[in-house]
Design a protein around this motif. Structure first.
Motif, PDB file in Angstrom:
ATOM      1  N   SER A  14      55.029  79.477  28.138  1.00 21.15           N
ATOM      2  CA  SER A  14      54.304  78.225  27.966  1.00 21.15           C
ATOM      3  C   SER A  14      55.276  77.060  28.031  1.00 21.15           C
ATOM      4  O   SER A  14      56.437  77.175  27.619  1.00 21.15           O
ATOM      5  CB  SER A  14      53.565  78.210  26.624  1.00 21.15           C
ATOM      6  OG  SER A  14      52.610  79.241  26.564  1.00 21.15           O
ATOM      7  N   GLU A  15      54.792  75.957  28.542  1.00 23.28           N
ATOM      8  CA  GLU A  15      55.628  74.758  28.602  1.00 23.28           C
ATOM      9  C   GLU A  15      56.051  74.382  27.188  1.00 23.28           C
ATOM     10  O   GLU A  15      55.225  74.377  26.259  1.00 23.28           O
ATOM     11  CB  GLU A  15      54.870  73.614  29.250  1.00 23.28           C
ATOM     12  CG  GLU A  15      55.753  72.417  29.578  1.00 23.28           C
ATOM     13  CD  GLU A  15      55.050  71.402  30.463  1.00 23.28           C
ATOM     14  OE1 GLU A  15      53.816  71.475  30.589  1.00 23.28           O
ATOM     15  OE2 GLU A  15      55.743  70.548  31.027  1.00 23.28           O
ATOM     16  N   HIS A  82      60.205  73.344  30.997  1.00 25.05           N
ATOM     17  CA  HIS A  82      59.371  72.312  31.604  1.00 25.05           C
ATOM     18  C   HIS A  82      58.634  72.919  32.787  1.00 25.05           C
ATOM     19  O   HIS A  82      59.113  73.884  33.412  1.00 25.05           O
ATOM     20  CB  HIS A  82      60.262  71.137  32.049  1.00 25.05           C
ATOM     21  CG  HIS A  82      59.522  69.940  32.517  1.00 25.05           C
ATOM     22  ND1 HIS A  82      59.288  69.679  33.850  1.00 25.05           N
ATOM     23  CD2 HIS A  82      58.945  68.921  31.826  1.00 25.05           C
ATOM     24  CE1 HIS A  82      58.605  68.551  33.969  1.00 25.05           C
ATOM     25  NE2 HIS A  82      58.387  68.073  32.761  1.00 25.05           N
ATOM     26  N   TRP A  83      57.477  72.350  33.123  1.00 26.26           N
ATOM     27  CA  TRP A  83      56.694  72.915  34.226  1.00 26.26           C
ATOM     28  C   TRP A  83      57.505  72.960  35.529  1.00 26.26           C
ATOM     29  O   TRP A  83      57.312  73.844  36.363  1.00 26.26           O
ATOM     30  CB  TRP A  83      55.404  72.117  34.448  1.00 26.26           C
ATOM     31  CG  TRP A  83      55.615  70.694  34.884  1.00 26.26           C
ATOM     32  CD1 TRP A  83      55.674  69.598  34.083  1.00 26.26           C
ATOM     33  CD2 TRP A  83      55.832  70.230  36.219  1.00 26.26           C
ATOM     34  NE1 TRP A  83      55.906  68.474  34.833  1.00 26.26           N
ATOM     35  CE2 TRP A  83      56.000  68.821  36.149  1.00 26.26           C
ATOM     36  CE3 TRP A  83      55.888  70.842  37.470  1.00 26.26           C
ATOM     37  CZ2 TRP A  83      56.224  68.036  37.281  1.00 26.26           C
ATOM     38  CZ3 TRP A  83      56.111  70.064  38.604  1.00 26.26           C
ATOM     39  CH2 TRP A  83      56.274  68.680  38.487  1.00 26.26           C
ATOM     40  N   VAL A 112      55.327  78.944  34.529  1.00 25.87           N
ATOM     41  CA  VAL A 112      55.196  78.109  33.345  1.00 25.87           C
ATOM     42  C   VAL A 112      53.732  77.713  33.205  1.00 25.87           C
ATOM     43  O   VAL A 112      53.155  77.124  34.126  1.00 25.87           O
ATOM     44  CB  VAL A 112      56.080  76.852  33.440  1.00 25.87           C
ATOM     45  CG1 VAL A 112      55.925  75.997  32.178  1.00 25.87           C
ATOM     46  CG2 VAL A 112      57.532  77.237  33.647  1.00 25.87           C
ATOM     47  N   LYS A 113      53.153  78.037  32.095  1.00 25.68           N
ATOM     48  CA  LYS A 113      51.750  77.689  31.885  1.00 25.68           C
ATOM     49  C   LYS A 113      51.654  76.506  30.917  1.00 25.68           C
ATOM     50  O   LYS A 113      52.418  76.386  29.970  1.00 25.68           O
ATOM     51  CB  LYS A 113      50.953  78.879  31.364  1.00 25.68           C
ATOM     52  CG  LYS A 113      51.426  79.475  30.062  1.00 25.68           C
ATOM     53  CD  LYS A 113      50.555  80.675  29.688  1.00 25.68           C
ATOM     54  CE  LYS A 113      51.007  81.265  28.357  1.00 25.68           C
ATOM     55  NZ  LYS A 113      50.195  82.443  27.988  1.00 25.68           N
ATOM     56  N   SER A 114      50.711  75.655  31.235  1.00 26.73           N
ATOM     57  CA  SER A 114      50.561  74.439  30.426  1.00 26.73           C
ATOM     58  C   SER A 114      49.641  74.676  29.254  1.00 26.73           C
ATOM     59  O   SER A 114      48.936  75.676  29.187  1.00 26.73           O
ATOM     60  CB  SER A 114      50.025  73.306  31.292  1.00 26.73           C
ATOM     61  OG  SER A 114      48.820  73.699  31.898  1.00 26.73           O
TER      62      SER A 114
END
Lengths: 114, 113
Positions: A14-15, A82-83, A112-114
């Protein structure tokens, strides 16, 4: 012969979460170790390298890696992802007489998941 | 950092034709360049070491007559894939630099029909 193992093919974080990408190497002498990042359609960019000295190496984009001779490891870390960090990451060991022939691991794809 | 360019960035050719890929170090001189091949979803495999003014050194299993390398100057190395076949389709990447750091070109995507 030199070899590099990256045991994780894909990793999703996750971000804002921390990241650790694993790398183990096999090399008879003191290794030159590298981490590269490859974004789609881009060339490889050097994140950091270790030749000697301090075993904790700081790189660009907030990445760091720690050389552990006893574990033959050179894991890459980042405290907060970071994304824009989504990419493929390659660990490499420098071989040959001058250490400039690179043997790469299979790579780890970071999502990377937001 | 130093810049390495490759040309073309992508090429499509018919089976049996030859394709030349150029690798240039734009702002430094490189006595040694390296050529790698990357298959989809796989790592980079070193093909050969290109030495300015002398013959290239090929890794085991790489056909030197298939993949011709010429390092004519301190800023240019070329890889020619001769009589290309579909199995030669791949991403070819070159690098140049010093003993302590290699700079990579953006790669050339070769598709052989």
């Amino acid at each position: 012969a030199q070899s590099v193992t990256q045991p994780d093919i894909h990793i999703t974080v996750s971000e804002g979460a921390s990241l650790e990408l694993r790398c183990n190497y096999s090399y008879g002498a003191t290794p030159y170790l590298f981490w590269y990042v490859q974004s789609p359609g881009q060339g490889l960019q050097l994140l950091l390298k270790y030749f000697s000295g301090d075993t904790l190496v700081q790189g660009i984009k907030g990445f760091e890696a720690e050389f552990k001779r006893s574990q033959s490891s050179f894991n890459l870390r980042k405290p907060s992802v970071h994304w824009s960090d989504a990419a493929e990451y390659f660990c490499a060991v420098g071989a040959g007489e001058y250490g400039n022939k690179l043997v790469f691991g299979a790579g780890t794809i970071l999502r990377v998941k937001s | 950092g130093a810049v390495v360019s490759q040309h073309p960035s992508w090429v499509i050719c018919k089976s049996g034709t030859s394709v030349k890929i150029e690798c240039r170090s734009l702002d430094f001189q490189a006595t040694t360049m390296f050529w790698y091949r990357q298959f989809p979803k796989q790592s980079l495999m070193l093909m050969a070491t290109s030495n300015e003014g002398s013959k290239a050194t090929y890794e085991q299993g790489v056909e030197k007559d298939k993949f011709l390398i010429n390092h004519a100057s301190l800023t240019l190395s070329t890889l020619t894939v001769t009589s290309a076949h579909p199995e030669d389709s791949s991403f070819y990447i070159c690098s140049a630099g010093t003993s302590y750091e290699q700079f990579f070109g953006p790669g050339t995507r070769l598709t052989v029909l």
